[in-house]
Each structure stands twice: as structure tokens, then as C-alpha cells.
Design a protein around this motif. Structure first.
Motif, short mmCIF file in Angstrom:
data_model
loop_
_atom_site.label_atom_id
_atom_site.label_comp_id
_atom_site.label_asym_id
_atom_site.label_seq_id
_atom_site.Cartn_x
_atom_site.Cartn_y
_atom_site.Cartn_z
N TYR A 99 1.36 -6.26 18.74
CA TYR A 99 1.10 -4.92 18.21
C TYR A 99 1.96 -4.66 16.98
CZ TYR A 99 1.60 0.15 17.80
OH TYR A 99 1.66 1.43 17.31
N ALA A 100 3.24 -5.01 17.06
CA ALA A 100 4.15 -4.79 15.94
C ALA A 100 3.76 -5.63 14.73
CB ALA A 100 5.58 -5.11 16.37
N ALA A 101 3.36 -6.89 14.97
CA ALA A 101 2.98 -7.77 13.86
C ALA A 101 1.74 -7.26 13.14
CB ALA A 101 2.76 -9.19 14.38
N VAL A 102 0.75 -6.83 13.90
CA VAL A 102 -0.49 -6.32 13.30
C VAL A 102 -0.21 -5.03 12.54
CG1 VAL A 102 -2.77 -5.36 13.79
CG2 VAL A 102 -2.00 -7.44 14.97
N LYS A 103 0.60 -4.16 13.11
CA LYS A 103 0.92 -2.89 12.44
C LYS A 103 1.67 -3.15 11.13
CE LYS A 103 2.85 1.68 13.44
NZ LYS A 103 3.53 2.52 14.46
N PHE A 104 2.63 -4.05 11.19
CA PHE A 104 3.37 -4.42 9.98
C PHE A 104 2.42 -4.96 8.92
CE2 PHE A 104 4.73 -8.49 8.05
CZ PHE A 104 5.58 -8.01 7.06
N PHE A 105 1.53 -5.85 9.31
CA PHE A 105 0.62 -6.48 8.35
C PHE A 105 -0.36 -5.47 7.76
CE2 PHE A 105 -2.73 -9.24 6.81
CZ PHE A 105 -2.03 -10.34 6.34
N LEU A 106 -0.91 -4.61 8.60
CA LEU A 106 -1.91 -3.65 8.11
C LEU A 106 -1.29 -2.62 7.17
CD1 LEU A 106 -4.11 -3.01 11.29
CD2 LEU A 106 -4.67 -4.37 9.26
N TYR A 107 -0.13 -2.11 7.52
CA TYR A 107 0.53 -1.15 6.64
C TYR A 107 0.79 -1.77 5.26
CZ TYR A 107 1.63 2.93 9.56
OH TYR A 107 1.55 4.08 10.31
N SER A 108 1.36 -2.97 5.27
CA SER A 108 1.67 -3.64 4.01
C SER A 108 0.41 -3.99 3.24
CB SER A 108 2.50 -4.90 4.28
OG SER A 108 3.73 -4.59 4.89
N LEU A 109 -0.63 -4.38 3.97
CA LEU A 109 -1.88 -4.75 3.31
C LEU A 109 -2.53 -3.55 2.65
CD1 LEU A 109 -3.72 -7.19 2.85
CD2 LEU A 109 -4.99 -6.53 4.90
N VAL A 110 -2.50 -2.41 3.32
CA VAL A 110 -3.06 -1.18 2.72
C VAL A 110 -2.30 -0.83 1.45
CG1 VAL A 110 -3.34 1.30 3.04
CG2 VAL A 110 -4.01 -0.27 4.86
N GLY A 111 -0.97 -0.90 1.51
CA GLY A 111 -0.17 -0.66 0.31
C GLY A 111 -0.51 -1.63 -0.80
N GLY A 112 -0.73 -2.90 -0.41
CA GLY A 112 -1.10 -3.90 -1.39
C GLY A 112 -2.44 -3.63 -2.05
N LEU A 113 -3.36 -3.03 -1.32
CA LEU A 113 -4.66 -2.70 -1.90
C LEU A 113 -4.53 -1.63 -2.98
CD1 LEU A 113 -6.93 -2.71 1.30
CD2 LEU A 113 -6.84 -4.42 -0.53
N PHE A 114 -3.67 -0.64 -2.74
CA PHE A 114 -3.42 0.36 -3.78
C PHE A 114 -2.79 -0.30 -5.01
CE2 PHE A 114 -3.75 3.30 -0.18
CZ PHE A 114 -4.50 4.32 -0.74
N MET A 115 -1.86 -1.24 -4.76
CA MET A 115 -1.26 -1.92 -5.88
C MET A 115 -2.29 -2.77 -6.63
SD MET A 115 1.69 -4.82 -6.21
CE MET A 115 2.89 -4.02 -5.15
#
Length: 509
Positions: A165-181
């Protein structure tokens, strides 16, 4: 200046080591550990050479290398470091061998491959060095995204409670931020003359509205990565689930990509937008200082507690960045380094305690100092560094941030100072409940609690404690490296220091 391609070697060498270790037989875990430790020491030695040849009074960006990559896009493998990037690369090179040593038995308890675990640590080192060394915006974005992969597996495959759960949450949060970037990077390329070269883009004129939108795209990605409130919720889960060594790299270094990104990209590329949204940076930082400290006080899990303290610490870094003074900016970067040292030490020591007790819950300790007095003493030192006690390195950086901010915004500085009081509360509470007082009877039943600090563990904590104390009394060598880069960033923003602070952090003045 040396013609040796330091930055390319420092980026590629850990990947070579990771590939070699990953293919070692699973039934040879000790060989994988020794190979990872030896390889990480080689990276440290190369970084020492890089540091010694860097000239603080020389050009802003040094050791520049540029290789053709995607000519149709104008993207290149361009590496260069200024003082800000250099100190972060040095922090990475120092922490990784200590983390390898501290994690000697972490992967043994899992059913996963031990060589793969240490290969992932080296792969993470390569991507982190790459993200700080990149001077091509697209290359930076690639490293920004790719470094998620090894950390995802370190948490999801080798972590503890709720690791997936923690790994997926970490990845998704960072991935969403990366999409804005990514959207902002595309806009930057279109409006900046079809180039990703940092130096060219610094001199580009994007127009008021476009600059603000581009700033927000980058800032949101960096605010999630740091993380700033309210984008912080992934950090306690990831820090709590990860092994202590992985958590030390996650919080001690990887999160600094967010604050580094604001300094390297948001401020110089979008100076007017940075000034326009300074109130937003101050607000998120101040809320993070108070919120992180208050929530940390109520935590029952040691690793989650340390993670929440980092949210408060990132608030201090944030106000130092958005104060737009040389003093505060230098303090912010110095805080990034000192936070990596202090929080890295704290996570590693917590990991040593947790491995003995078999639990990270504060209630499962109590009076542990009577059983492991030396380890408890190291824990106490790490806690004092975390609350920025005078004489420890975080105090210098915190003091510079507050002084530099006070000259331009007294209200922000005063509110931030209240966070120091709260820090004393959560650190002393943590130490009191775990190592002091009446010994928890259940600790006497745990055989591992009879083992005090081992020689291997002493080798892990000694360099960090030494640096925290030395830089607490003599931070000049690091400040001298950081200060010129911060001054250049302020020049890019067309801002000058208030008369009361101009030049006060030059060469130890």
C-alpha cells in the motif's frame, strides 16, 4: 579544471555495480553485500575527488559535459554542478555506503533476493546523482521519474507493515506530480525556442501568464516530492513501511529533489512568477512546520514519527527558499544537507532499535537505555540534532534561515520560530518514552535487547555524528561552496539582499 568525466562516471558507475550485483547467485548474499559496500566506497572516493577539484570562486557550473541525445527535440545528456548540486551529490555518496552497512541483515529476513536488494540501493544512487547533476531540463525530468522505480521496489518488496500500500501510494503521488511537470516541460520547450538547455531557458521570456502556469506545473511536482503540506500524506506511509536504510535515503536525500528543483528550476526560470507565488510557498511551509510537529507529537510508531518531523523540517527549507535572500537561501541548502545527516542518523538508529525489539511502537519500549546504553546515547544525540540544538549542524542552517527571513518578513520568521519549541516537544517525548524511565518488563524477554551497539553499527553512526558536530561548530567549508550558487540564483531573479544582510555569509564573515 579536470577533463575527467566525473559526473558521467558517478551516474553510470552505480548502475554498472547494480547490474553486476543483481546477477550474483541468490545463495551468495555475503558476496553481494561486500560488493555493494565496496562499490559504494568507490563512488564516495570519486565524489571526494570531485569536491576537491571544485572551485567555489570559479565558474558557477563546473565539470560540464554534453552529449547528443535526441537532436530532433534539442535534448542532450548535459551534466554540470554548482555548489548546490555538489553538496547534494556529496550527501548521497556519503549516505549510501553507510546505508549499505546499516542494512546488512535487512534483506535476510525477507523471502526476496538479497543481491537484488543491494542492487536496488546502487540503482537508486545512480538516479539520485543523475537528477542533481542534470543541466538539461528533459534529462532532469527523466531522472526525476526513473528514480521512483528502485525506491518503489525497495518499499514494496522489502518493506514491513503495509509495504505494498505504501509503495503504490508513494509511486502514484510522485507520478501525478511528474505528469504536471511533463506538461510544464512541454510548454517550456514550445515557448523557449525548442530547447531543453537550462542556460538558454534562463534567458528566455515566456510572458506573464505563461510563466505563471509553467511555474505552477513545476512547483506542484516539487511540492509533492518534498513533500509540502497538503501533499505530504504519502511520506509517513512510505517512511513507516520502508526498511530503515531505504527510509534514510528516501527522507534524507530523495525528498530533497523537490526543494532542489524549486531552487534550480522554479526560481531562475520563472523569477517573476516565483515572486508572485511567494505567499503560497510561505503558507505551505508554515503550515507544514506547525502541522508536522503537532502530528509528530501524537505518533506511536517511531518511523512514522520521524517522517512527520521531516515535514516540519521541510517547512524551514521552504521559507528559506521563498525569502529570496542570500542568507536564507544558503541556510535552506545547508538545511537540506544537515537534515540528510541528522534524519539519516535518526532513521538508522531507529532501525537498530526496531530490529532488536521487533517492533516500531513507542509503547513496546520504555527504559531501553538501561539495556543498550550506548545505542540509547546515539539515539539521544540524533534527537538533539533533529531539534537543532546549538552545537549541532542543523542549528546553523535553521539560524541562517530564520535570520535571512526575518529581514524581509518578520511575521513568517516569528511563526516559524514557534516550530522550534514544538520540535523540542516531540523529540524529548520520543526519547523519554523509549529509552528513559522504568524498563518495560517485556524488553527483558527479548534476547536481542541485550546487544548494545555493535562494531558494524558504530561504523555507521560515527561518521554522521562527527559531521553533525564538526559542521555545527565550523560550517564554513560547506557554506563557501553553497553561497556563490545562491548568489547567482538571486541574480537570476533580479533581487538583492536587504542592506542589513548583504554579504553576511561570505567566507565565514
Amino acid at each position: 579544471m579536470s577533463s575527467f568525466p566525473y559526473l558521467t562516471v558517478l551516474t553510470v558507475a552505480p548502475l554498472v555495480g547494480a547490474a553486476g550485483i543483481a546477477f550474483l547467485p541468490k545463495d551468495k548474499p555475503e558476496l553481494a553485500k561486500r560488493a555493494a559496500f565496496g562499490w559504494s566506497l568507490l563512488i564516495l572516493a570519486l565524489t571526494v575527488g570531485l569536491w576537491l577539484q571544485f572551485k567555489p570562486a570559479g565558474e558557477r557550473f563546473q565539470f560540464r559535459e554534453s552529449y547528443t541525445w535526441i537532436p530532433q527535440w534539442g535534448a542532450k545528456f548535459t551534466f554540470a554542478v554548482d555548489g548546490i548540486a555538489l553538496v547534494m551529490i556529496a550527501l548521497i555518496a556519503l549516505l549510501v555506503p553507510l546505508v549499505v552497512l546499516a542494512s546488512w541483515h535487512d534483506a535476510d529476513k525477507s523471502k526476496r533476493s538479497v543481491p537484488a536488494y543491494f542492487a536496488l540501493l546502487l540503482a537508486l544512487e545512480a538516479t539520485m546523482i543523475g537528477v542533481f547533476a542534470a543541466q538539461d531540463v528533459f534529462l532532469f525530468y527523466v531522472f526525476f521519474e526513473v528514480m521512483l522505480v528502485p525506491m518503489y521496489f525497495l518499499i514494496g518488496s522489502y518493506g514491513g507493515h503495509q509495504k505494498q500500500y505504501a509503495a503504490v501510494k508513494f509511486f502514484l503521488y510522485s507520478l501525478v506530480g511528474g505528469l504536471f511537470m511533463l506538461a510544464a516541460v512541454v510548454g517550456l520547450w514550445v515557448l523557449g525556442g525548442h530547447t531543453f538547455d537550462w542556460q538558454t531557458l534562463v534567458n528566455a521570456d515566456f510572458g506573464v501568464n505563461a510563466e505563471r502556469w509553467l511555474f505552477l506545473g513545476f512547483f506542484l511536482a516539487f511540492a509533492i516530492k518534498a513533500p509540502f503540506f497538503p501533499f505530504h500524506t504519502w511520506l509517513p506511509d512510505a517512511g513507516g513501511a520502508a526498511q530503515a536504510g531505504s527510509a534514510a535515503l528516501l527522507v534524507g536525500v530523495m525528498d530533497k529533489v523537490g526543494t532542489f528543483g524549486i531552487l534550480r528550476y522554479c526560481l531562475p526560470l520563472f523569477p517573476n512568477a516565483s515572486k508572485h507565488f511567494a505567499w503560497l510557498g510561505f503558507t505551505l511551509a508554515l503550515v507544514g512546520i506547525v502541522y508536522g510537529a503537532l502530528v509528530a507529537i501524537g505518533q506511536q510508531d517511531l518511523k512514522r514519527l520521524v517522517s512527520y518531523t521531516s515535514i516540519a523540517h521541510f517547512g524551514f527549507i521552504g521559507i528559506g527558499i521563498f525569502a529570496f535572500t542570500t542568507q536564507a537561501g544558503t541556510g535552506a541548502v545547508l538545511y537540506m544537507v544537515n537534515h540528510g545527516l541528522a534524519t539519516g542518523l535518526l532513521f538508522l538508529v531507529v532501525g537498530m532499535l526496531v530490529s532488536r525489539r521487533g517492533s516500531a511502537l513507542v509503547s513496546d519500549f520504555g527504559g531501553a537505555g538501561k539495556l543498550v546504553p550506548v545505542l540509547a546515547g546515539v539515539f539521544f544525540i540524533a534527537g538533539l540534532a533533529s531539534l537543532a540544538l546549538p552545537g549541532t549542524s542543523p542549528f546553523v542552517s535553521e539560524f541562517l534561515v530564520l535570520i535571512g527571513t526575518f529581514t524581509v518578513n518578520k511575521t513568517v520568521a516569528v511563526i516559524a520560530t514557534a516550530g522550534i519549541i514544538l520540535a523540542a516537544g516531540y523529540v524529548l517525548w520520543m526519547i523519554q518514552r523509549t529509552t528513559q524511565g522504568t524498563t518495560n518488563p517485556k524488553l527483558l524477554e527479548v534476547k536481542a535487547m541485550s546487544r548494545d551497539l555493535s562494531l558494524r553499527e558504530a561504523a555507521v553512526v560515527t561518521p554522521l555524528i562527527a559531521l553533525i558536530i564538526v559542521l555545527g561548530f565550523y560550517p564554513k567549508p560547506v557554506i563557501d561552496v553553497i553561497n556563490p550558487a545562491i548568489k547567482a540564483t538571486m541574480t537570476d531573479m533580479h533581487v538583492t539582499d536587504p542592506k542589513a544582510t548583504a554579504g553576511t555569509v561570505e567566507a565565514g564573515k
